[in-house]
Enzyme design. Structure first.
Site, short mmCIF file in Angstrom:
data_model
loop_
_atom_site.label_atom_id
_atom_site.label_comp_id
_atom_site.label_asym_id
_atom_site.label_seq_id
_atom_site.Cartn_x
_atom_site.Cartn_y
_atom_site.Cartn_z
N GLY A 1 37.25 12.42 -35.75
CA GLY A 1 37.93 11.92 -36.97
C GLY A 1 37.39 10.62 -37.44
N GLY B 1 0.85 2.38 7.28
CA GLY B 1 0.96 1.90 8.43
C GLY B 1 1.09 0.50 8.12
N SER C 1 28.24 5.58 -32.57
CA SER C 1 27.84 4.60 -31.39
C SER C 1 28.27 4.59 -30.07
CB SER C 1 28.47 3.12 -32.13
OG SER C 1 29.70 3.57 -32.36
N LYS D 1 -5.92 2.88 10.48
CA LYS D 1 -6.08 4.21 11.02
C LYS D 1 -7.40 4.51 11.42
CE LYS D 1 -1.76 5.81 9.24
NZ LYS D 1 -0.80 6.62 8.87
N GLY E 1 0.99 -1.18 -0.02
CA GLY E 1 0.04 -0.03 0.18
C GLY E 1 0.79 1.30 0.26
N VAL F 1 2.83 5.06 1.18
CA VAL F 1 3.70 5.42 1.87
C VAL F 1 2.85 5.86 3.28
CG1 VAL F 1 5.34 7.30 2.74
CG2 VAL F 1 4.91 6.46 0.32
N PRO G 1 8.17 -1.99 1.05
CA PRO G 1 8.00 -0.49 1.13
C PRO G 1 6.90 0.25 0.21
CG PRO G 1 9.88 -1.36 -0.15
CD PRO G 1 8.94 -2.40 0.21
N1 GTP Z 1 -3.25 6.85 14.49
C1 GTP Z 1 -2.84 5.76 13.78
N2 GTP Z 1 -1.43 5.81 13.27
C2 GTP Z 1 -1.06 4.97 12.73
C3 GTP Z 1 -1.60 3.75 12.53
N3 GTP Z 1 -0.83 2.68 11.68
C4 GTP Z 1 0.35 3.39 11.52
N4 GTP Z 1 0.01 4.56 12.23
C5 GTP Z 1 1.39 5.53 12.20
O1 GTP Z 1 1.60 6.15 10.70
C6 GTP Z 1 3.10 6.19 10.73
C7 GTP Z 1 3.38 5.36 9.40
O2 GTP Z 1 3.56 4.05 9.92
P1 GTP Z 1 4.55 2.93 9.17
O3 GTP Z 1 4.11 1.70 10.00
O4 GTP Z 1 6.06 3.32 9.27
O5 GTP Z 1 4.08 3.02 7.85
P2 GTP Z 1 4.60 2.20 6.29
O6 GTP Z 1 3.21 2.22 5.67
O7 GTP Z 1 5.07 0.93 6.69
O8 GTP Z 1 5.35 3.19 5.77
P3 GTP Z 1 6.63 2.85 4.45
O9 GTP Z 1 6.68 1.60 4.66
O10 GTP Z 1 7.66 3.83 4.56
O11 GTP Z 1 5.58 2.97 3.01
C8 GTP Z 1 3.61 5.92 11.98
O12 GTP Z 1 3.73 7.35 12.49
C9 GTP Z 1 2.68 5.09 12.52
O13 GTP Z 1 2.60 5.30 13.94
C10 GTP Z 1 -3.05 3.54 13.26
O14 GTP Z 1 -3.64 2.64 12.92
N5 GTP Z 1 -3.59 4.61 13.94
#
Ligand code: GTP
Ligand code: MG
Lengths: 303, 636
Positions: B479, B42, B548, B172, B37, B39, B118
């Protein structure tokens, strides 16, 4: 049983995957070698190599990068295992470390750096190996969890973790420029429990130190250290005591902590492992550093 | 919004009866899944939470985690679960995932390998790496953001690679007040997109990775949701094993096993079907047939072996078979072809160049392949087809490919092992693309070489010479043409038959449709190479004078010719010297920005690494250079 119902177990699949990886290396590298550290993972890897090439013996030598400070029982099994497999055993000692008398008591992390990291690089360059099998698993540690099965090293043995080759399916790109080499990890997807179960099912011989027995130990800096020979300098008031101990992981004896245990059979060892609530490497002095230390060590050429 | 303690927990059976536990554990099924998914949706946090709530984190790891969370985490004094998986120093510093991490865990019901991938577009190839071996994908969405470009790109890749199970985890939920309306809205939006790219079904679950809602424990804040928790779903989802065993037998040969003169076996992993001693088999592409004598393993000969097993097979007849061959059921062998339609996921900073030769690796086969016809690029947002001559980093497109030797294959849909391939750059050795074979193009099977009676040796012998290609390469104004002209005059006066192909006489006719982009330069050289080759067939000494600039294309032409026939002459004039001469006034124009893609100015020149001859024009006159070249050509 009808053929269609034949489901391979998880261990059978892991075994097949490791064998495929080993055969791939032998078909594409010009001078492969297997790093053999005499631990349980090495024992599994060697066993898999015998299976991969049977009835031929594995078509590469074993290399032990020795520090002269391993447990005596490890040296014994090392020589026997190589002979049983019909393989050549190369033992490398870093001449510089030997000359300077580098040891784990007086030299701290220099001991590992010189004997193991430098020693390994020396040996690989000395023999011109372009592919080296290692027994590391991804479940061991966080930077390992990120590493490819075929992991590239520059001409000066460095790992670039931010720029790894994509690795799809079971398709490995083994091409490299002159001077570059690959470290190959056929056990990448095995867990510690997989290794133990495999040892049990296949009856693989491992160093007896993994099983509990009365052994002479002293307690030092929170670790139980076995006094394996008379090079061990006892401190004031220290007196080796016989205690029932075993090891979860094996390395240089003065750096490897034992656990008190009565587990004397494989089942008991596995049971004890599954019941403990700390991770495997805790007994190893080297890993107590920061979380990023292993990545750094690897970038510098540590296996 | 859940309450519990998080001490490491073990199965009670371990303490009671370890052997019973082990035998049960040994027969658990295994699920490989990924989180993907956009960036910061989470993904890493979710995996950390999954491990934490299933009590898979050892006490010492937990202690380290809470210490690190406070010092480098993104959650203030609270636990930052992403730190459990983001293991590289650079990842922890930036709070992002760069490369895929593999984590292993098991519950009472199943074993799992999860790959945390990632979200950043820049690292898509690492996501592809994780996805290629997965049985299930958890696609995360940030409930505040909804469906984003990376959500779509990852969904597209998940579907393309054929991952059979998709979970849509709307994450989230804590930040949108656990709102059912918001959840329904996102699911509807995703459903429309999923349908447009061919994802037939998915399971949607509202979660909060951070707070632990519906991960292992049921959320107390979303009583409107009746479906399973994420963990329950992962434990229960049925595993289709893609019925590899039911398809016809195939085993790509990896290694020929010859311990002594009496034993010759073929080692490999069975990719589909089953085999028994006595079975009739065909070795493809050679087509030779025999029967299986034995299936040899360290644990003894087998009476049968099935897909997934690594074995060594011996035959009852001595037939040709080596690495790259595929041993197959005699009555149902796989197809063989040298032209295909494929989908490519481009994974290199250097863009795809049609016409450039790449190494194609499929199973244990390795051949040279060129992209003959880029058909279209896919817009991952809309699944629309965009016409394109090339593919840039992370682009996905459909292309025709042709190989220098016939390839044994299956369509990717039927067989990942024999239908998935990688492309490798011949100079850098980088893996530049992942490819999926759709089908063979029949066309090629009807074009057979016309067997000719007067062959190339006869042509050359009649002229009393050896055919050659003298390939001049160097910067504009170095040349090349001057020296090539002098060489031709000398050859002519010595009674040799030659022909000079020059940028100017080719670009006005044969290659008039080509410009100066990298892709066109590659095609230009490919055509010149083919023409030069036909002329050597006619027995001529061919002189070519083209900048080339790329090593790969010069190598391609070299490979077209017989050993020793290709003479690379590097006309080595430093850029400042060539520029100060500026015979045609082109450098001035390029510097003024009126000429785009000018070699040496805004387009690269890759010097030859081992040319047969080097002319240093600063130290040697054109006349002397020509003399040296003619001497070389007439030496034998
Ligand atoms: N409030 C809230 N924050 C969340 C939740 N899940 C993740 N976060 C926050 O979102 C931010 C990114 O979380 P990561 O888990 O690093 O996200 P990721 O998808 O792995 O990011 P990449 O691997 O870099 O693409 C962090 O600050 C987490 O704490 C959630 O369910 N609720
Ligand atoms: Mg992440």
């Amino acid at each position: 049983m009808a053929l269609d119902d034949r489901q391979l177990t998880h261990l059978q699949r892991l075994e097949a995957e490791s064998i495929q990886i080993m055969r791939e290396v032998v078909s594409t590298a010009s001078n492969p070698v297997m790093l053999y550290s005499v631990g349980k993972d090495s024992a599994c890897m060697l066993h898999l190599a015998k299976k991969a090439f049977y009835p031929s013996p594995p078509p590469f030598p074993l290399l032990h990068v020795d520090t002269t400070w391993k447990f005596r029982e490890m040296y014994k099994l090392r020589d026997k295992a190589a002979a049983d497999a019909g393989m050549q055993l190369l033992v490398h000692h870093n001449p510089e470390a030997q000359e300077k008398g580098i040891n784990p008591f007086d030299h701290g992390s220099l001991h590992t750096d010189m004997w193991k990291t430098d020693g390994l690089k020396q040996a690989l360059s000395l023999y011109g190996f372009d592919a080296a099998f290692g027994g590391a698993r991804r479940d061991e540690e966080k930077s390992r969890a990120k590493e490819r099965v075929f992991s590239f090293r520059s001409a000066n043995h460095r790992w670039d973790p931010k720029n790894q080759r994509p690795e799809l399916w079971s398709q490995y790109n083994a091409r490299k420029a002159k001077g570059e080499s690959i470290r190959v990890f056929p056990l990448s997807n095995w867990t510690e429990l997989d290794i133990w179960q495999y040892i049990q099912l296949e009856g693989i011989e491992i160093v007896p130190l993994y099983f509990s027995a009365p052994r002479p130990v002293v307690e030092r800096d929170g670790l139980l250290i076995m006094v394996d020979d008379d090079r061990f300098p006892l401190r004031e008031g220290e007196e080796p005591q016989m205690r029932s101990i075993r090891f979860r992981t094996l390395g240089c004896y003065p750096l490897t902590g034992a656990v008190e245990s009565t587990a004397a059979t494989l089942s008991e060892v596995i049971q004890e492992m599954l019941l403990t609530t700390t991770s495997e490497r805790q007994g190893r002095a080297i890993d107590h550093d920061s979380a990023a230390s292993m990545e750094k060590k690897k970038q510098e050429g540590y296996f | 919004m859940t309450e519990q303690t998080h001490e490491y927990k073990v199965d009670a059976l371990i303490a009671e009866d370890i052997d019973a536990y082990l035998s049960k554990h040994q027969h658990k099924t295994m699920l490989r899944f990924i989180t993907c998914g956009s960036v910061d949706d989470g993904k890493s946090t979710l995996i950390g939470r999954l491990l934490y709530d299933s009590k898979m984190i050892f006490e010492d790891q937990l202690a380290t985690l809470s210490k690190e969370s406070k010092s480098i985490g993104t959650q203030g004094q609270d636990i930052d679960f992403a730190l459990l998986v983001d293991g590289l120093a650079a990842e922890r510093e930036q709070g992002i995932t760069i490369d895929v991490a593999y984590r292993f865990f098991a519950t009472d019901k199943r074993k799992f390998i999860v790959a945390d991938t990632p979200g950043h577009e820049q690292y898509t190839r690492n996501m592809v790496t994780g996805a290629s071996t997965a049985d299930l994908a958890v696609i995360l969405i940030d409930a505040r953001q909804g469906v984003l470009t990376q959500t779509r790109r990852h969904s597209y890749i998940v579907n393309l690679l054929g991952i059979p199970n998709v979970v849509l985890a709307v994450n989230k939920m804590d930040l949108v007040g656990y709102s059912q309306d918001r959840f329904d809205e996102i699911v509807a939006e995703y459903r429309a997109f999923a349908k447009s790219i061919g994802i037939k079904e998915f399971t949607a679950i509202p979660i909060s990775g951070l707070k632990g809602d519906n991960i292992v424990d049921r959320s107390t804040g979303m009583d409107w949701y009746y479906g399973p928790t994420l963990m329950a779903h992962l434990e229960e989802v049925p595993l289709s094993d893609r019925s590899a065993v039911e398809r016809p037998f195939r085993m790509p040969v990896q290694w020929v096993n010859r311990p002594n003169l009496d034993f010759r076996g073929f080692s490999g992993t069975i990719s589909s079907g089953a085999v028994r001693p006595g079975d009739a088999v065909r070795v493809v592409p050679s087509g030779k047939t025999s029967t299986v004598k034995s299936i040899v393993t360290y644990d003894g000969d087998l009476d049968a072996a099935v897909a997934g097993q690594a074995v060594t097979i011996t035959f009852n007849d001595e037939i040709d078979c080596s690495r790259g061959s595929v041993i197959a059921a005699a009555d149902a062998p796989p197809e063989v072809a040298d032209q295909f339609e494929t989908t490519l996921i481009w994974m290199d900073e250097a863009e795809m160049l049609p016409g450039r030769p790449y190494i194609l690796q499929l199973g244990t086969q390795s051949v040279t392949a060129t992209i003959t016809e880029p058909k279209y690029e896919v817009n991952v947002n809309t699944a629309e087809h965009l016409p394109s001559r090339t593919l840039k980093l992370n682009a996905i497109g459909v292309c025709n490919i042709s190989t220098d030797r016939p390839l044994v294959f299956e369509g990717y849909e039927d067989d990942r092992t024999m239908g998935g391939f990688i492309l490798i750059d011949r100079m850098t050795n980088a893996t530049v693309a992942a490819g999926l074979v759709h089908f063979a193009l029949r066309r090629s099977q009807n074009i057979h070489w016309q067997a000719v009676d007067i062959d190339r040796t006869a042509h050359a012998a009649q002229k009393g010479q050896k055919a050659r290609v003298v390939w001049f390469t160097g910067l504009s104004g170095s040349g090349k043409s001057t020296i090539a002209n002098l060489v031709e005059k000398k050859l002519h006066s010595l009674g040799r038959h030659s022909f000079l192909l020059d940028g100017d006489n080719v670009r006005h006719g044969l290659n008039r449709d080509l410009g100066f982009t990298d892709a066109d330069r590659v095609e230009n050289i490919r055509r010149v190479g083919e023409v030069a080759r036909l002329m050597t067939d006619a027995g001529l000494i061919v002189l070519t004078a083209f900048i080339s600039p790329f090593r790969a294309e010069r190598q391609m032409v070299r490979d077209l010719m017989a050993e020793g026939e290709f003479v690379e002459v590097f006309v080595n004039t430093p850029l400042d010297v060539a520029e100060s001469r500026d015979v045609k006034g082109l450098y001035k124009k390029a510097r003024a920005g009126q000429l785009k893609n000018f070699t040496g100015i805004d387009s690269p020149y890759e010097e030859p690494q081992a040319p047969e001859l080097t002319v240093n024009t600063a130290a040697m006159t054109a006349e002397d250079a020509a003399e040296m070249i003619v001497d070389y050509l007439l030496r034998d």
